[in-house]
Design an enzyme around this catalytic site. Sequence first.
Site, short mmCIF file in Angstrom:
data_model
loop_
_atom_site.label_atom_id
_atom_site.label_comp_id
_atom_site.label_asym_id
_atom_site.label_seq_id
_atom_site.Cartn_x
_atom_site.Cartn_y
_atom_site.Cartn_z
N ALA A 61 1.34 -5.22 -8.69
CA ALA A 61 0.85 -4.18 -9.73
C ALA A 61 -0.25 -3.65 -9.64
CB ALA A 61 1.33 -4.96 -10.96
N HIS A 62 -1.31 -4.32 -9.06
CA HIS A 62 -2.73 -3.86 -9.32
C HIS A 62 -2.99 -2.98 -8.33
CE1 HIS A 62 -5.18 -6.09 -6.21
NE2 HIS A 62 -4.33 -7.01 -6.22
N CYS A 104 -18.05 -8.92 6.26
CA CYS A 104 -19.45 -9.74 6.68
C CYS A 104 -19.54 -10.90 6.04
CB CYS A 104 -20.63 -8.96 6.17
SG CYS A 104 -20.38 -8.33 4.44
N GLN A 111 0.86 -1.17 0.16
CA GLN A 111 0.09 0.14 0.08
C GLN A 111 0.93 1.24 0.08
OE1 GLN A 111 -3.37 0.23 -0.42
NE2 GLN A 111 -3.72 -1.83 0.22
N THR A 142 6.70 -20.48 -15.92
CA THR A 142 6.98 -19.52 -16.89
C THR A 142 6.61 -17.93 -16.72
OG1 THR A 142 6.45 -21.16 -18.36
CG2 THR A 142 6.32 -18.92 -19.40
C1 LIG Z 1 -3.50 -6.01 -1.75
C2 LIG Z 1 -2.55 -6.62 -0.69
C3 LIG Z 1 -2.05 -7.64 -0.73
C4 LIG Z 1 -2.55 -8.74 -1.54
O1 LIG Z 1 -2.01 -8.46 -3.06
P1 LIG Z 1 -2.29 -9.48 -4.06
O2 LIG Z 1 -1.47 -9.26 -5.13
O3 LIG Z 1 -3.83 -8.96 -4.37
O4 LIG Z 1 -2.11 -10.80 -3.70
C5 LIG Z 1 -1.12 -8.10 0.40
N1 LIG Z 1 -0.69 -7.12 1.19
C6 LIG Z 1 -1.36 -5.85 1.23
C7 LIG Z 1 -0.98 -4.74 2.31
C8 LIG Z 1 -2.37 -5.48 0.37
O5 LIG Z 1 -3.09 -4.35 0.47
#
Ligand SMILES: *Cc1c(COP(=O)(O)O)cnc(C)c1O
Length: 405
Positions: A202-203, A328, A181, A242
């Site tokens: 990345a997301h 929830c 984060q 891969t």
């Molecule tokens: C979103 C998140 C993850 C998990 O990441 P993914 O790529 O979705 O597995 C791990 N730690 C924190 C602090 C996150 O915010």
Amino acid sequence: MSQPIYMDSHATTPLDPRVLETMMPYLTNHFGNAASSTHLFGEHAKDAVDTARDQVANLIGCSEGEIIFTSGATESDNLAVKGVAYQYKNRGNHIITSTVEHHAVLDSCEALEESGFDVTYLPVDKYGLVQPQQVEDAITDQTVLISLIYVNGEVGTINPITEVGEIAEKYGILFHSDATQGIGKIESDVDKLKVDLMSFTAHKMYGPKGIGALYVRKKAPPLQLYPLLHGGGQENNIRSGTLNVPGIVGFGAACELCKREMTEEATRITALREQLYHGLSKRIELIHLNGHPTKRVPGNLNLSFEFVESQSILSGLKEIALSSGSACNSDSVEPSYVLRAMGVKDELALGAIRFGLGRYNTTAEVDTVVECVAAQVARLRELSPLYEMVQNGNYEAAIPENGEV
Ligand SMILES: *Cc1c(COP(=O)(O)O)cnc(C)c1O
């Protein structure tokens, strides 16, 4: 009909169109396997991965050989925690972490406890902070790893990672941080943070889903990790499989954009957050800020609204994507474990809303969110007998001694 407003950027972020553009050729013509060194398809893929690895390494100030690509931060956290524990099990069996980690760290630690490891879960203060002194006090001669989240995903609190890193260094203990984060939002240089391992994905930074990385320090003394996946020996034998070439290319592009735009973006998003906070505070009474007033990432605002439940707020706001701090399951709602660990009372924790501002939010959207949330909270409070008591000046009767509402 207008587009719903997305304000949940801690859960995920949209793919930046510039990132998608760099990925497209690798989803189509350039489909080669980066490990196929005998032809041009493979060479092309490998070059693209090399470039991306540089871009990722550059954002966190490490060398490209220190980046292990994974499927995301969940895998990176698992690899860091279990990989260190298994590799160094002859050195000791004790791990130090905190109660407010992401479940990828917490549940990895719990799994290790089942196979004989000892884990200390450090408590946090009311802001969600771990104090470096607590870490130092928890160290034993069996401690092999300290794992501490950089930025909390619910309340945005920024932990004193550098100070903990100095302690880890002093005692010769490996130090991992889940920085998912923080990276791309605030400065996240591995040397300044003094980490040995660092997870990210990345997301959460406008890249694609399903690709992440673990930074693994190579400088002396070299750090070994026991792999979770065995196979073709990719990624220095630490993570077989891969390579996800289009994902890696997108991750690299996302990192480069963050590096270039982070300062400006942080200023802009902080201003949006101030606008949101001030707007809501002006229109709604009895609200509480969760997390630290200043030690928090630009995009996070977490507020508790007295006398209303976050689930009720959210269900009335289908046109705005926000999150509650609670989990929830079918018919019961549990307060967030993070807010609970911070000592937030259950009735306030159940009224928490997490606003996650990001790259594409505008001041007009913030105005709309302020209006809609304020109207919804007012509507719900009108239905609340407790709130009515408070309006009539009977606050003591409204809040029973045991805090149950
Ligand atoms: C979103 C998140 C993850 C998990 O990441 P993914 O790529 O979705 O597995 C791990 N730690 C924190 C602090 C996150 O915010």
